[in-house]
Design a protein around this motif. Structure first.
Motif: not given
Length: 455
Positions: A11-24
């Motif tokens: 879940p931590l990686l999933r949240d980090a990926e969602n935040e990264a995609e949001l930033t992108t």
């Protein structure tokens, strides 16, 4: 255990990926808006100059910029609505690469430039920006995918325009005469391509390292949480990784042991309901912990209405015995203040025993139930000395070994020489008298004078 770590990290990686995609997504939108502003300014300049040819060239570039803006908005909506899936990172990255390559190709075509001039195209510098933003994802595979698309795609675009005939003869002669042509030659562009590829590879390594660090942090946090359930709070942080393996083997070292026991606890319990008794015992333990923290001791364990404290773990120090004595005196002081504050019907009394010696210190048990343990004669003797406080009706007794280590032999007096049960050899038990007030010292001095006169 690895499955537990994976469940915690996912879940931590999933949240980090969602935040990264949001930033992108926001980077895409900001980049598209910046390019829109550039196109509008260029169009305005072309209108003022009457250069309608430039206006026609900007049309396809405008479509590419619009596609970049649409891709950013689509990613933003997918993340916000919860529809974003991991595979979409490859799709959105492919879209970024396709838009950048399209902008580069359109610019080369409209400017009638050969492939060697690809480095002069403004849109190409969006590639490092996309790679840098992609490093927010904890996915090296996506980063390598984006790097490969950009490097191979730019190489193909440059090769295609190098073999095309867009240059007019006059322009070709002008470029050949320009000193800048050397900076835009094939060797220079190969160097730029290599730098771009290395940038992508390095950002992929950054994401890989960040992912490993996250795995390690979660694993160690999980280990600490598991150990904290069974080990003293001061010991648990020291028992992670290789350190835990070393403590499993154990070691022998000098420590000072403090046993404290609540006197007449059975009589106290008879006059309390279970809830009040629980509150009372918790309050007693809180005071013991307060004293231990103040003097750097470790509460190894609570045993009913008593406690075992140790000094000299993880590493022995020259002041261990001195701190143990200070802790014992602090416990006595806190109990006296507690009595004065609450005015219990039966005053609270404690017995404390101190001894210094060599003990085995280590972690015993299986991974599901670890226990930090101190074993040895020092523990048994400290327990016997604590029991002796009942016989001598004093709150605190210590062995000569502890008092000598503390350098305070002149402040204590001998009360007994005895061999504790199950042990050969005598132990000198000492008691530190409560310091008398000036008035009591004067009264004692007067009594001594009167006795001498009577003689």
């Amino acid at each position: 255990m690895d499955d537990i770590h994976a469940d915690a990290i996912t879940p931590l990686l999933r949240d980090a990926e969602n935040e990264a995609e949001l930033t992108t997504a926001w980077v895409r939108i900001a980049l598209a808006l910046a390019l829109v502003g550039s196109l509008l300014i260029s169009s305005r300049i072309a209108v003022v100059a009457g250069d309608l040819d430039i206006l026609r060239r900007l049309g396809l570039a405008g479509l590419a910029v619009g596609a970049l803006l649409a891709l950013g908005v689509a990613s933003l909506v997918l993340v916000r609505t919860g529809w974003y899936a991991p595979w979409m990172a490859f799709a959105s990255t492919s879209g970024d690469a396709a838009i950048i390559l399209l902008l580069v190709g359109v610019t080369l075509r409209d400017a009638h430039l050969v492939g060697n001039w690809i480095a002069a195209v403004p849109a190409i510098w969006a590639a490092p920006l996309i790679l840098a933003t992609g490093a927010f994802r904890y996915r090296p595979g996506v980063q390598l995918w984006a790097t490969g698309l950009l490097v191979i795609g730019l190489g193909l675009v440059a090769a295609d325009f190098e073999t095309s005939t867009f240059l007019r003869p006059a322009e070709e002669a002008m470029l050949a005469a320009s000193g800048a042509a050397d900076l835009l030659s094939l060797p220079a562009n190969l160097t730029r391509t290599l730098i771009l590829a290395l940038t992508g590879a390095i950002t992929a390594l950054v994401t890989l390292r960040a992912r490993r660090l996250l795995h390690r942090a979660v694993r160690e946090a999980d280990e600490r949480a598991s150990l904290a359930r069974f080990l003293p709070a001061e010991i648990a942080p020291l028992m992670v990784g290789r350190t835990l393996d070393a403590w499993r083997s154990g070691r022998r070292q000098e420590i000072t042991v403090l046993f404290v026991d609540l006197r007449d606890s059975t009589a106290l319990a008879e006059h309390m309901d279970p809830e009040r008794l629980s509150i009372f015992v918790s309050a007693f333990r809180r005071r013991v912990m307060q004293a231990a923290q103040a003097y750097g001791g470790i509460v190894d364990k609570f045993i009913g209405d008593g406690a075992l404290l140790i000094f000299g773990v993880p590493e022995p120090g020259p002041d261990d015995a001195k701190r143990a004595i200070g802790c014992a005196k602090e416990i006595v002081r806190l109990i006296a203040r507690w009595n004065a504050k609450r005015r219990f019907r039966l005053p609270i009394r404690v017995g404390i025993g101190l001894h210094t010696g060599i003990a085995f210190c280590g972690v015993l048990g299986a991974s599901g139930r670890l226990e930090f343990t101190v074993l040895g004669d020092v523990v048994n003797v400290a327990a016997r000395i604590e029991q002796a406080t009942k016989r001598f009706a004093v709150p605190l007794l210590a062995s000569d070994a502890t008092v000598a280590r503390a350098g305070a032999m002149s402040e204590w007096r001998e009360v007994s020489r005895e061999a504790p049960r199950g042990r050969s050899g005598e132990i000198l038990i000492l008691h530190r008298p409560i310091r008398a007030s000036p008035a009591s010292r004067r009264a004692h001095w007067c009594r001594g004078i009167l006795k001498s006169l009577d003689r």
